[in-house]
Write a protein that holds these residues in place. Structure first.
Motif, PDB file in Angstrom:
ATOM      1  N   GLY A   1       8.930   3.250 -23.766  1.00 24.87           N
ATOM      2  CA  GLY A   1       9.893   3.952 -24.606  1.00 24.87           C
ATOM      3  C   GLY A   1      10.794   4.877 -23.810  1.00 24.87           C
ATOM      4  N   GLY A   2      11.134   4.471 -22.572  1.00 22.02           N
ATOM      5  CA  GLY A   2      12.012   5.280 -21.736  1.00 22.02           C
ATOM      6  C   GLY A   2      11.316   6.394 -21.003  1.00 22.02           C
ATOM      7  N   LYS A   3      10.059   6.667 -21.286  1.00 26.22           N
ATOM      8  CA  LYS A   3       9.305   7.726 -20.605  1.00 26.22           C
ATOM      9  C   LYS A   3       8.548   7.127 -19.427  1.00 26.22           C
ATOM     10  CE  LYS A   3       8.765  10.533 -24.765  1.00 26.22           C
ATOM     11  NZ  LYS A   3       9.793  11.491 -24.321  1.00 26.22           N
ATOM     12  N   VAL A   4       8.627   7.800 -18.273  1.00 21.13           N
ATOM     13  CA  VAL A   4       8.061   7.292 -17.032  1.00 21.13           C
ATOM     14  C   VAL A   4       6.763   8.035 -16.714  1.00 21.13           C
ATOM     15  CG1 VAL A   4       8.478   6.900 -14.572  1.00 21.13           C
ATOM     16  CG2 VAL A   4      10.376   6.753 -16.196  1.00 21.13           C
ATOM     17  N   ARG A   5       5.746   7.249 -16.351  1.00 20.70           N
ATOM     18  CA  ARG A   5       4.479   7.813 -15.900  1.00 20.70           C
ATOM     19  C   ARG A   5       4.095   7.166 -14.576  1.00 20.70           C
ATOM     20  NH1 ARG A   5       1.939  10.742 -19.854  1.00 20.70           N
ATOM     21  NH2 ARG A   5      -0.074  10.627 -18.764  1.00 20.70           N
ATOM     22  N   ILE A   6       3.507   7.966 -13.677  1.00 22.29           N
ATOM     23  CA  ILE A   6       3.090   7.501 -12.361  1.00 22.29           C
ATOM     24  C   ILE A   6       1.574   7.549 -12.280  1.00 22.29           C
ATOM     25  CG2 ILE A   6       3.180   7.982  -9.887  1.00 22.29           C
ATOM     26  CD1 ILE A   6       5.966   9.056 -10.257  1.00 22.29           C
ATOM     27  N   ASN A   7       0.966   6.384 -12.126  1.00 24.04           N
ATOM     28  CA  ASN A   7      -0.496   6.271 -12.117  1.00 24.04           C
ATOM     29  C   ASN A   7      -1.125   7.001 -13.296  1.00 24.04           C
ATOM     30  OD1 ASN A   7      -0.057   4.900  -9.761  1.00 24.04           O
ATOM     31  ND2 ASN A   7      -1.520   6.044  -8.533  1.00 24.04           N
ATOM     32  N   GLY A   8      -0.491   6.844 -14.467  1.00 23.43           N
ATOM     33  CA  GLY A   8      -1.021   7.435 -15.689  1.00 23.43           C
ATOM     34  C   GLY A   8      -0.662   8.886 -15.888  1.00 23.43           C
ATOM     35  N   ARG A   9       0.060   9.492 -14.956  1.00 19.88           N
ATOM     36  CA  ARG A   9       0.413  10.907 -15.073  1.00 19.88           C
ATOM     37  C   ARG A   9       1.909  11.053 -15.367  1.00 19.88           C
ATOM     38  NH1 ARG A   9      -2.509  13.725  -9.823  1.00 19.88           N
ATOM     39  NH2 ARG A   9      -4.607  12.803 -10.080  1.00 19.88           N
ATOM     40  N   PRO A  10       2.290  12.148 -16.021  1.00 19.42           N
ATOM     41  CA  PRO A  10       3.720  12.406 -16.233  1.00 19.42           C
ATOM     42  C   PRO A  10       4.418  12.608 -14.894  1.00 19.42           C
ATOM     43  CG  PRO A  10       2.369  13.782 -17.666  1.00 19.42           C
ATOM     44  CD  PRO A  10       1.439  13.155 -16.677  1.00 19.42           C
ATOM     45  N   LEU A  11       5.722  12.422 -14.907  1.00 18.36           N
ATOM     46  CA  LEU A  11       6.509  12.644 -13.696  1.00 18.36           C
ATOM     47  C   LEU A  11       6.367  14.087 -13.220  1.00 18.36           C
ATOM     48  CD1 LEU A  11       9.937  10.854 -14.295  1.00 18.36           C
ATOM     49  CD2 LEU A  11       8.214  10.250 -12.602  1.00 18.36           C
ATOM     50  N   PRO A  12       6.298  14.325 -11.892  1.00 12.45           N
ATOM     51  CA  PRO A  12       6.336  15.693 -11.377  1.00 12.45           C
ATOM     52  C   PRO A  12       7.632  16.372 -11.803  1.00 12.45           C
ATOM     53  CG  PRO A  12       5.679  14.154  -9.662  1.00 12.45           C
ATOM     54  CD  PRO A  12       6.116  13.354 -10.835  1.00 12.45           C
TER      55      PRO A  12
ATOM     56  N   LEU B   1       3.931  13.279  -4.408  1.00 13.56           N
ATOM     57  CA  LEU B   1       3.821  13.085  -5.851  1.00 13.56           C
ATOM     58  C   LEU B   1       2.612  13.788  -6.454  1.00 13.56           C
ATOM     59  CD1 LEU B   1       4.721   9.275  -6.046  1.00 13.56           C
ATOM     60  CD2 LEU B   1       6.189  11.216  -6.622  1.00 13.56           C
ATOM     61  N   GLY B   2       1.868  14.508  -5.618  1.00 19.82           N
ATOM     62  CA  GLY B   2       0.704  15.229  -6.123  1.00 19.82           C
ATOM     63  C   GLY B   2      -0.476  14.341  -6.399  1.00 19.82           C
ATOM     64  N   LEU B   3      -0.543  13.158  -5.748  1.00 18.66           N
ATOM     65  CA  LEU B   3      -1.656  12.237  -5.925  1.00 18.66           C
ATOM     66  C   LEU B   3      -2.658  12.408  -4.780  1.00 18.66           C
ATOM     67  CD1 LEU B   3       0.400   9.033  -6.847  1.00 18.66           C
ATOM     68  CD2 LEU B   3      -0.795  10.559  -8.433  1.00 18.66           C
ATOM     69  N   PRO B   4      -3.911  11.992  -4.963  1.00 19.51           N
ATOM     70  CA  PRO B   4      -4.886  12.042  -3.872  1.00 19.51           C
ATOM     71  C   PRO B   4      -4.394  11.260  -2.657  1.00 19.51           C
ATOM     72  CG  PRO B   4      -5.982  11.599  -5.956  1.00 19.51           C
ATOM     73  CD  PRO B   4      -4.509  11.512  -6.222  1.00 19.51           C
ATOM     74  N   LEU B   5      -4.687  11.735  -1.448  1.00 16.83           N
ATOM     75  CA  LEU B   5      -4.203  11.110  -0.230  1.00 16.83           C
ATOM     76  C   LEU B   5      -4.739   9.704  -0.049  1.00 16.83           C
ATOM     77  CD1 LEU B   5      -4.290  14.052   2.345  1.00 16.83           C
ATOM     78  CD2 LEU B   5      -2.301  12.988   1.279  1.00 16.83           C
ATOM     79  N   ASP B   6      -5.876   9.380  -0.660  1.00 18.64           N
ATOM     80  CA  ASP B   6      -6.445   8.050  -0.495  1.00 18.64           C
ATOM     81  C   ASP B   6      -5.946   7.059  -1.554  1.00 18.64           C
ATOM     82  OD1 ASP B   6      -7.670   9.167  -2.657  1.00 18.64           O
ATOM     83  OD2 ASP B   6      -9.728   8.619  -2.079  1.00 18.64           O
ATOM     84  N   THR B   7      -4.920   7.439  -2.312  1.00 11.87           N
ATOM     85  CA  THR B   7      -4.347   6.539  -3.316  1.00 11.87           C
ATOM     86  C   THR B   7      -3.735   5.330  -2.616  1.00 11.87           C
ATOM     87  OG1 THR B   7      -3.828   8.406  -4.774  1.00 11.87           O
ATOM     88  CG2 THR B   7      -2.712   6.322  -5.210  1.00 11.87           C
ATOM     89  N   ARG B   8      -4.136   4.122  -2.978  1.00 16.41           N
ATOM     90  CA  ARG B   8      -3.691   2.915  -2.286  1.00 16.41           C
ATOM     91  C   ARG B   8      -2.506   2.225  -2.949  1.00 16.41           C
ATOM     92  NH1 ARG B   8      -4.142   3.690   2.053  1.00 16.41           N
ATOM     93  NH2 ARG B   8      -3.850   1.484   2.542  1.00 16.41           N
ATOM     94  N   GLU B   9      -2.246   2.504  -4.217  1.00 11.68           N
ATOM     95  CA  GLU B   9      -1.115   1.869  -4.881  1.00 11.68           C
ATOM     96  C   GLU B   9      -0.470   2.827  -5.869  1.00 11.68           C
ATOM     97  OE1 GLU B   9      -2.933  -1.576  -6.671  1.00 11.68           O
ATOM     98  OE2 GLU B   9      -3.117  -0.544  -8.601  1.00 11.68           O
ATOM     99  N   LEU B  10       0.803   2.605  -6.089  1.00 14.81           N
ATOM    100  CA  LEU B  10       1.569   3.424  -7.026  1.00 14.81           C
ATOM    101  C   LEU B  10       1.973   2.554  -8.206  1.00 14.81           C
ATOM    102  CD1 LEU B  10       2.987   6.213  -7.502  1.00 14.81           C
ATOM    103  CD2 LEU B  10       5.035   5.178  -6.505  1.00 14.81           C
TER     104      LEU B  10
ATOM    105  N   PRO C   1       0.840  -1.202   0.000  1.00 12.58           N
ATOM    106  CA  PRO C   1       0.000   0.000   0.000  1.00 12.58           C
ATOM    107  C   PRO C   1       0.874   1.250   0.000  1.00 12.58           C
ATOM    108  CG  PRO C   1       0.133  -0.899   2.207  1.00 12.58           C
ATOM    109  CD  PRO C   1       0.872  -1.856   1.332  1.00 12.58           C
ATOM    110  N   LEU C   2       0.415   2.314  -0.629  1.00 13.06           N
ATOM    111  CA  LEU C   2       1.197   3.531  -0.784  1.00 13.06           C
ATOM    112  C   LEU C   2       1.001   4.425   0.443  1.00 13.06           C
ATOM    113  CD1 LEU C   2       2.979   5.166  -2.755  1.00 13.06           C
ATOM    114  CD2 LEU C   2       0.895   6.298  -3.530  1.00 13.06           C
ATOM    115  N   PRO C   3       2.085   4.799   1.141  1.00 15.43           N
ATOM    116  CA  PRO C   3       1.959   5.703   2.284  1.00 15.43           C
ATOM    117  C   PRO C   3       1.397   7.054   1.837  1.00 15.43           C
ATOM    118  CG  PRO C   3       4.096   4.621   2.300  1.00 15.43           C
ATOM    119  CD  PRO C   3       3.471   4.327   0.968  1.00 15.43           C
ATOM    120  N   PRO C   4       0.484   7.648   2.603  1.00 11.09           N
ATOM    121  CA  PRO C   4      -0.100   8.943   2.221  1.00 11.09           C
ATOM    122  C   PRO C   4       0.944  10.030   2.002  1.00 11.09           C
ATOM    123  CG  PRO C   4      -1.371   7.932   3.986  1.00 11.09           C
ATOM    124  CD  PRO C   4      -0.153   7.097   3.807  1.00 11.09           C
TER     125      PRO C   4
END
Length: 413
Positions: free
Chosen positions: A395-406, A380-389, A371-374
């Motif tokens: 192609g070498g580009k990283v996305r976090i939960n479907g969003r571009p990297l901060p 990372l700018g995600l909702p506090l209730d996000t349970r997983e990352l 589980p993802l710590p709040p």
């Protein structure tokens, strides 16, 4: 009277049998030593030669010189003396390490040179050897490495070797920074077929205590363990490793504990053998400079061929916890290299940003943390209730939960 007449022939036969056995023991020892040296040469990692060799039916002696194939970073002389017996040969000698002294304050200070002894059984081709390491100090400019001593034991025969090394504390001092570790125990087994076409190596390193001190950081660690298994078969080279972190302490609090396991696979076996053979060939020709154009042209195809099966890195287990920070990590993932159009890559030009970018574009994979710590979600700018990352690499580009990297992580990448 008749019995007395038999004594002389019996004694003569016994003396002849002893002389034949003694001579055979010396010949078997020399044959096995020659074979070991030849197989180490074929391994493609070391340059070996012998000097001052004297072969005898009672005793033999000589010096084995070991050095890396490329460069002159070190040179080791193994001095040996063998006393041949009917059932076994006893050996002893010393090790004489040499390092190029580029500056006057480079070098090593040791009370006595490392001594070793061994027993070789010619009819079973087995060897039992031990090496005693006296305390030694290495100095290079402002850096000092101190080893308090240790013992190394080797057992086995050609094709199957076991090693157990125990080192007392070692200390590395570099200006205001200091690293202390020990005792350290390494257990290793290396089994291989003729010409090292296949091999299986298993290593286990245990560090009882580890401490780091610097103006910026100080920590202590206890009961660290690293287990690794490397296998080369007909198709691929696989490396599987596991790191066990007992406790890493900052002050009186536990900063980190847990375990991490991963596996690197799908490195082409034939390409690896071809690369080792080519390195050995180039070393015999005298090529020692990494920037030699002819050497680069020779090695580049073999390095590309290593990647032909799309190497894969699996994070099998990531179970880490930091009670001090109130964080935990439980995750797994995979990263795969795209092996299409390998001729577009220049493996020996990875020191340039353009080439590194070309390699990054071939990486695809994902990693799941739950589980993802709040506090991590907030950072990372995600909702506090996000349970997983979910970290995706396309192609070498990283996305976090479907969003571009901060932006802060994009700059770090």
């Amino acid at each position: 009277m008749r019995k007395e007449r038999l004594i002389v022939p019996v004694l003569a036969v016994l003396a002849l049998a002893w002389a034949v056995a003694q001579t055979l023991a010396g010949l078997l020892f020399e044959r096995e030593l020659t074979r070991v040296v030849a197989e180490l040469r074929q391994g493609g990692e070391l340059s070996l030669r012998r000097s001052n060799v004297e072969r005898g039916w009672l005793t033999s002696h000589g010096v084995i010189h070991l050095a890396p194939l490329f460069g002159n970073a070190w040179h080791l002389d193994l001095v040996y003396r063998a006393r041949h017996g009917v059932l076994e040969t006893r050996l002893d000698g010393t090790l004489r390490p040499h390092t190029p002294e580029i500056e006057p304050d480079h070098g090593a200070v040791s009370a006595t040179p490392p001594r070793w002894d061994a027993h070789f059984r010619p009819y079973s081709s087995t060897l039992d050897a031990t090496l005693e390491l006296a305390p030694v100090v290495f100095r290079q400019q402002d850096r000092t490495l101190t080893l308090q001593g240790g013992r190394v034991a080797v057992h086995g025969d050609v094709g199957d070797w076991r090693l157990r090394a125990r080192l007392a504390e070692l200390h590395l001092d570099d200006g205001e920074s200091r690293l202390s570790a020990g005792p350290l125990v390494l257990e290793s087994r290396f089994a291989y077929t003729r010409d090292v076409f296949h091999f299986n190596q298993h290593d286990h390193l245990r560090i009882q205590n580890l401490a780091w001190r610097s103006p910026e950081l100080a920590f202590d660690a206890e009961q660290l363990g690293l287990t690794a298994r490397t296998v080369l078969d007909a198709e691929e080279l696989r490396l599987k490793a596991r790191l066990d972190v007992g406790e890493v302490l900052s002050g009186d609090e536990v900063l980190l504990t847990g375990e991490l396991a991963g596996e690197l696979s799908r490195l082409d076996a034939d390409a690896l053998r071809a690369l080792a053979a080519r390195l050995h060939y180039e070393a015999l020709r005298g090529h020692a400079a990494a920037d030699d154009p002819s050497l680069s042209e020779a090695l580049t195809p073999a390095l590309r061929a290593l990647l032909a099966d799309s190497p894969r890195l699996d994070i099998l287990e990531a179970d880490l916890e930091s009670p001090m920070l109130g964080l935990s990590l439980d995750g797994e993932g995979v990263l795969v290299f795209d092996a299409r159009d390998l001729d577009a890559l220049e493996p020996l030009a990875l020191d340039t940003e353009a080439e590194r970018a070309a390699w990054r574009e071939r990486l695809d994979g994902d990693f799941l943390w739950q589980p993802l710590p709040p506090v991590i979600a907030l950072g990372l700018g995600l909702p506090l209730d996000t349970r997983e990352l979910q970290i995706d690499v396309v192609g070498g580009k990283v996305r976090i939960n479907g969003r571009p990297l901060p932006p802060v992580l994009e700059r770090w990448r």
